[in-house]
Design a protein around this motif. Structure first.
Motif, mmCIF file in Angstrom:
data_model
loop_
_atom_site.group_PDB
_atom_site.id
_atom_site.type_symbol
_atom_site.label_atom_id
_atom_site.label_comp_id
_atom_site.label_asym_id
_atom_site.label_seq_id
_atom_site.Cartn_x
_atom_site.Cartn_y
_atom_site.Cartn_z
ATOM 1 N N TYR A 67 0.842 -1.196 0.000
ATOM 2 C CA TYR A 67 0.000 0.000 0.000
ATOM 3 C C TYR A 67 0.877 1.245 0.000
ATOM 4 O O TYR A 67 1.532 1.543 0.981
ATOM 5 N N LYS A 68 0.841 2.002 -1.056
ATOM 6 C CA LYS A 68 1.649 3.219 -1.084
ATOM 7 C C LYS A 68 1.032 4.329 -0.233
ATOM 8 O O LYS A 68 1.685 5.280 0.130
ATOM 9 N N LYS A 124 -7.102 2.541 -5.635
ATOM 10 C CA LYS A 124 -6.395 3.820 -5.705
ATOM 11 C C LYS A 124 -5.896 4.245 -4.330
ATOM 12 O O LYS A 124 -4.767 4.724 -4.176
ATOM 13 N N ARG A 125 -6.736 4.047 -3.316
ATOM 14 C CA ARG A 125 -6.386 4.494 -1.972
ATOM 15 C C ARG A 125 -5.169 3.762 -1.433
ATOM 16 O O ARG A 125 -4.290 4.330 -0.802
ATOM 17 N N PHE A 138 -6.791 0.726 -11.448
ATOM 18 C CA PHE A 138 -6.728 -0.693 -11.792
ATOM 19 C C PHE A 138 -5.896 -0.896 -13.059
ATOM 20 O O PHE A 138 -5.080 -1.825 -13.139
ATOM 21 N N LYS A 139 -6.086 -0.027 -14.053
ATOM 22 C CA LYS A 139 -5.341 -0.147 -15.301
ATOM 23 C C LYS A 139 -3.839 -0.031 -15.056
ATOM 24 O O LYS A 139 -3.039 -0.790 -15.624
ATOM 25 N N LYS A 189 -16.486 1.361 -5.881
ATOM 26 C CA LYS A 189 -15.899 1.037 -4.575
ATOM 27 C C LYS A 189 -14.536 0.373 -4.729
ATOM 28 O O LYS A 189 -13.570 0.744 -4.047
ATOM 29 N N LEU A 190 -14.427 -0.606 -5.641
ATOM 30 C CA LEU A 190 -13.137 -1.273 -5.841
ATOM 31 C C LEU A 190 -12.124 -0.329 -6.475
ATOM 32 O O LEU A 190 -10.936 -0.373 -6.149
ATOM 33 N N SER A 191 -12.582 0.539 -7.373
ATOM 34 C CA SER A 191 -11.671 1.520 -7.988
ATOM 35 C C SER A 191 -11.068 2.424 -6.924
ATOM 36 O O SER A 191 -9.852 2.680 -6.918
ATOM 37 N N ARG A 192 -11.919 2.905 -6.007
ATOM 38 C CA ARG A 192 -11.427 3.784 -4.949
ATOM 39 C C ARG A 192 -10.519 3.040 -3.982
ATOM 40 O O ARG A 192 -9.512 3.576 -3.518
#
Length: 320
Positions: A149-150, A256-257, A263-264, A250-253
């Protein structure tokens, strides 16, 4: 342990000799970082392009509070390691191991000559592959996810009191030998052995103390990493949404978080990592590799590969 490596571990290093001869009382931070804050930089310690290496801990001097931008695994080869982690004092004995994530703050008391501590310096992305074959319900997997997790910034550690576990000690010895005496297949061997080590540590979790957090989001992220590892050629976010019964947004956020990527972008990182593995360990043509990782446009692949690695795929393979 091989005698040649054992003897090397006992040697007084150049840095230690300077501490003893010149009676140095402070760590030379320039060896470890270019920053004002004491954040030890993997780029100062790892050979270029490597994700994992080992370095004997410098004896005879206190290390003040510091962080790392990598995962540190400390193994007490002999003697002991005395440190304070987030204000908690811990003394590791011979054969014990501690995993520290890149957000933990710790300080280390001066080691004596008989204290030989081996530090594994591991970039978080090394665990990207290893994580995919671990069960997502165990504390090690959840710890490793935080290393990827960055945007995650909670300090965590796992402390294993496994001095009497023969299989773990044998694996550690093999990994150390492979890192000190690399061969043609060392990179693959080290990945497999680290994976086996983690499995053995999970089997012996009764000997573990931890300082970590567990939550449902970590479990989802482990599943996402596994999905991408197994389906990188044709992975799509809609499949993950259906698999986990979660809405797209929700999964995109979530991705990203915790990764700092879309995702790409996450999928592209995995595909490029796989491309490098094919270049290093296969005789596939570059066009075959492009097809194997899921790209249809060679021009686009060449562009993103060169942006990431600074050379063309052919030159990367030629310079290995």
């Amino acid at each position: 342990m091989k005698k040649s490596i054992h003897d090397k571990l006992l040697e007084i290093t150049e840095e230690e000799r300077k501490i003893l001869d010149e009676k140095v009382f402070k760590v030379d931070k320039s060896i470890y970082t270019n920053e004002n804050k004491f954040i030890i930089d993997s780029n100062m310690l790892l050979p270029k392009g490597e994700l994992i290496d080992i370095r004997k801990h410098t004896r005879f001097i206190d290390f003040p509070e510091h962080n790392h931008n990598y995962i540190e695994v400390s193994y007490v080869y002999q003697g002991e390691l005395r440190e304070s982690i987030d204000g908690k004092s811990i003394t590791l004995k011979r054969g014990e191991i501690i995993f520290l994530n890149q957000f933990i703050t710790h300080r280390i008391e001066a080691a004596k000559e008989e204290d030989i501590i081996i530090n594994f310096i591991i970039k978080p992305e090394f665990f990207d592959y290893v994580l995919t074959f671990l069960d997502n319900e165990n504390v090690i997997s959840k710890f490793l996810v935080t290393t990827l997790y960055k945007e995650y910034n909670k300090g965590e550690y796992l402390y294993f009191k496994v001095a009497d576990q023969e299989e773990i000690q044998k694996l550690l010895e093999k990994i150390i030998i492979e890192l000190y005496s690399p061969s043609v297949m060392s990179k693959s061997a080290i990945k497999l052995m680290v994976g086996l080590l983690l499995i053995e540590l999970m089997r012996n979790s009764q000997y573990m103390d931890s300082y970590s957090s567990n939550n449902y989001e970590k479990k989802i992220m482990i599943d996402i990493f596994k999905y991408i590892e197994e389906n990188y050629k044709d992975a799509v976010l809609s499949d993950i949404c259906e698999k986990f019964k979660q809405p797209h947004y929700k999964l995109s956020r979530l991705i990203k978080r915790y990764t700092g990527m879309t995702f790409k972008e996450l999928l592209q990182e995995k595909r490029l990592t796989k491309a490098v593995e094919f270049l290093e360990f296969s005789n596939y043509s570059i066009l075959d590799i492009i097809d194997a990782i899921g790209y249809e446009n060679p021009t686009y692949f060449y562009k993103i590969f060169e942006q990431k690695y600074g050379v063309t795929p052919k030159k990367y393979r030629d310079e290995m």
